[in-house]
Design an enzyme around this catalytic site. Sequence first.
Site, PDB file in Angstrom:
ATOM      1  CD  GLU A 128      -3.095  -0.964   0.287  1.00 21.42           C
ATOM      2  OE1 GLU A 128      -2.930  -0.296  -0.751  1.00 21.42           O
ATOM      3  OE2 GLU A 128      -4.191  -1.487   0.580  1.00 21.42           O
ATOM      4  CB  THR A 183      -6.114   6.101  -1.203  1.00 19.85           C
ATOM      5  OG1 THR A 183      -6.925   5.192  -1.958  1.00 19.85           O
ATOM      6  CG2 THR A 183      -5.899   5.530   0.187  1.00 19.85           C
TER       7      THR A 183
END
Length: 310
Positions: A128, A183
């Site tokens: 991530e 995000t």
Amino acid sequence: MSEKIIAKAFSSSANLGAGFDILAMAHDAFYDSVEITSQPSSSLQVYVEGEGVPNIPEQNSASFALIKLLEEFNIKAKLKVKVNKGIPPGLGMGSSGASSSAAVVAANELFKLELSNDDLVKFSMLGEIAASGSPHPDNVAASVVGGVVAVVSSEPVRVVQIPVNLPFSLILFIPKVNIEAKTKKAREMVPKHVELQKLVKNSRYLSSLLIGLIKGDRELVRTGLNDDIVEKAREPLFPYYSKLKEVALNHNAIGACVSGAGPTIAVFVDEKSDKAQIIKDGLKICESYGYECSVKEAKIARGAWIEGRN
């Protein structure tokens, strides 16, 4: 002599109301597939390919997680990583997390590392960093373990699968929109300071959701699928959400929440819900806000798995 292994991991919805960075659920709406071909080498070399994915290893969640894992175990090999994207990126369904999860699960099998679920999540979450700049564990926990999971500790990583005794499925409303660096932007919108009463209220929501899932109590789950902190702060990213949720509840949905950082909305339904009307009215609401949406029905899914090896 080369070896090849293929692993797959399902999409996921994180947060689930008040469970920001804690809860996530794997679902069978979409999946990613990662194929790793390994050859002996005196050094670690990783090459990545795939349609619509970054081909620089440090910028791809699957290959970045893989590099960190193999460096940790001092494994030297020449690896070709092929990422087949089935999960649309940037829509709050754990796209980058599924890729990294599949890559780590594949490497665990390929190199016989015998990692625990917690360790699989620990390395998967590093992917991530390549996608959003931070190693949040919730989506990868769901993709690795399957079902509904809680991240009960991040240092060290500890993940628990929550027993679900309430039969339900999902209706996912997926806007056709691309929010650049979504995000990262969504995480920046999370308030740095929270009033104590709001924190208490959200804690009650979280408790209600967990108890409701375990006991199979529909009303507790409905109460628990709320969030007065993170979802509220992020409302500008999905202005259609509150109206869509209202309509879904009017047609007896169990509840609804933003899927991860959005903009996808997850509506929880069962045999008491008027699914056809929820879909019809939900699409109208998206359209009224200027968003063209698609709908995908899904169920809770298993964790990442090995599809083939030769």
